[in-house]
Design an enzyme around this catalytic site. Structure first.
Site, mmCIF file in Angstrom:
data_model
loop_
_atom_site.group_PDB
_atom_site.id
_atom_site.type_symbol
_atom_site.label_atom_id
_atom_site.label_comp_id
_atom_site.label_asym_id
_atom_site.label_seq_id
_atom_site.Cartn_x
_atom_site.Cartn_y
_atom_site.Cartn_z
ATOM 1 N N PHE A 1 0.834 -1.200 0.000
ATOM 2 C CA PHE A 1 0.000 0.000 0.000
ATOM 3 C C PHE A 1 0.871 1.254 0.000
ATOM 4 O O PHE A 1 0.493 2.280 -0.582
ATOM 5 C CB PHE A 1 -0.939 -0.001 1.203
ATOM 6 N N TYR A 2 2.036 1.190 0.632
ATOM 7 C CA TYR A 2 2.975 2.309 0.557
ATOM 8 C C TYR A 2 3.281 2.645 -0.900
ATOM 9 O O TYR A 2 3.170 3.796 -1.337
ATOM 10 C CB TYR A 2 4.267 1.961 1.294
ATOM 11 N N ALA A 3 3.669 1.627 -1.680
ATOM 12 C CA ALA A 3 3.985 1.846 -3.088
ATOM 13 C C ALA A 3 2.771 2.363 -3.848
ATOM 14 O O ALA A 3 2.890 3.234 -4.719
ATOM 15 C CB ALA A 3 4.493 0.553 -3.714
ATOM 16 N N THR B 1 0.310 4.211 -2.732
ATOM 17 C CA THR B 1 0.064 5.628 -2.449
ATOM 18 C C THR B 1 1.058 6.514 -3.188
ATOM 19 O O THR B 1 0.702 7.594 -3.678
ATOM 20 C CB THR B 1 0.121 5.940 -0.945
#
Length: 334
Positions: free
Chosen positions: A151-153, A155
């Protein structure tokens, strides 16, 4: 003198960028929320080294409504370097909302402020994690990157799309940077180099994921800052000719995506060997399976960066690791 806004100014990369901008004559406004994602005292120590008449510190969250709008209105920034973000692949599994709020919400507030008070150039941080499941390496900027693994990537890839839309609609010159595993003095405690050095010096063990079968394009902080500073005056221009066949320059906006990496992947076990050499200690390794959201390798193609700014320094991993270990021992008196 020109005035620059640096978000995430007390962070690892932000601190080094502010230091160089001040040295180059900029008046710098630094925004940072001083969150407790990792030890706040380290952020405070970085911030203390920046204190001068050339540096104005604002404590606050980038996603706070109207905060950035007020700063843009007051200072009429010539340059914006946006580094504030909730970082870390693994933490995004446990606390995804913080990534939604900081990375996407914060970038939205920044773009809205820039729309109202346009700076000359905006440099926004993305990540090599945006390449996701791509296996063809080295990574080139104009290849499709649609399958993010965390989810970091996700965003960060979303912020690239958001920034492109604002560049197109409001003619804002925007350069996005995909960073590749940045390391060096004053680094983050959640990163492998910091964790490994701490454990080795304290006689503990280190967790080595995917049984050590991983590689990263480790990028020394000084090399990254050198690239960023040179790119300040390389504005993407709507309708201009691409720098080369792999240029990511948008056909409809003053917008470009760039890799900043060492262009030389290092095996994780060789990276650990460099730490052992610098600490003069042997590591005790706990071999672990691959963690969710992680990728086995990264490798930047920095051809476009070189075409735009010329050759930048490429610090060898043993040299960069030794500089970090020396800093760590001095800072923690060990």
């Amino acid at each position: 003198m020109p005035t620059a806004l640096v978000t995430g100014a007390a962070g690892f990369i932000g601190y080094h960028v502010c230091e160089q901008l001040i040295s180059n004559g900029y008046d710098v406004v630094g925004l940072d929320a001083m969150t407790d994602y990792y030890e706040v005292s380290l952020k405070e120590a970085r911030h203390a080294r920046l204190e001068s008449e050339k540096f104005t510190f604002i404590k606050g969250y980038v996603e706070e409504r109207d905060l950035l709008m007020g700063l843009f209105e007051t200072h009429k920034f010539d340059l914006v370097i946006h580094l504030a973000a909730q970082a870390g692949v693994r933490y995004s599994i446990d606390n995804p909302r913080s990534y939604l709020e900081s990375n996407i919400g914060g970038t939205f507030e920044l773009l809205e402020a820039a729309r109202a008070y346009p700076p000359r150039h905006m440099l926004l941080a993305s990540t090599s994690s945006a390449y996701g499941a791509n296996t063809v390496m080295p990574y080139v900027e104009n290849v499709r990157a649609d399958h993010q693994m965390s989810f970091y990537a996700a965003t960060k890839k979303a912020t690239e799309a958001m920034a492109h839309s604002y560049a197109h609609l409001y003619d804002l010159p925007i350069t996005m940077f995909r960073f590749f595993t940045v390391y060096g003095p004053w680094g983050r405690p959640d990163m492998a180099l910091f964790k490994f050095t701490k454990a080795i010096l304290e006689g503990g063990s280190i967790d080595v994921y995917n049984n050590g079968d991983m590689s990263r394009d480790f990028t020394y902080i000084g090399d990254l800052v050198s690239a960023l500073i040179r790119l300040i005056d390389v504005l993407p221009e709507r309708g201009s000719a691409p720098a080369g066949e792999t240029d990511s320059l948008s056909p409809v906006a003053p917008f470009r995506v760039l890799n900043i990496g060492n262009s030389s992947p290092t095996l994780l076990m060789d990276f650990i060997s460099a730490i052992e050499l610098a600490t003069e200690r042997k590591a005790t390794c706990n071999m672990m399976p691959m963690q969710a959201g992680d990728v086995p390798a990264t490798w930047a193609d920095a051809t476009l960066l070189t075409q735009l700014v010329g050759e930048i320094p490429h610090t060898k991993v043993p040299e960069g690791v030794a500089k970090f270990v020396n800093w760590y021992r001095d800072y923690y008196k060990c």
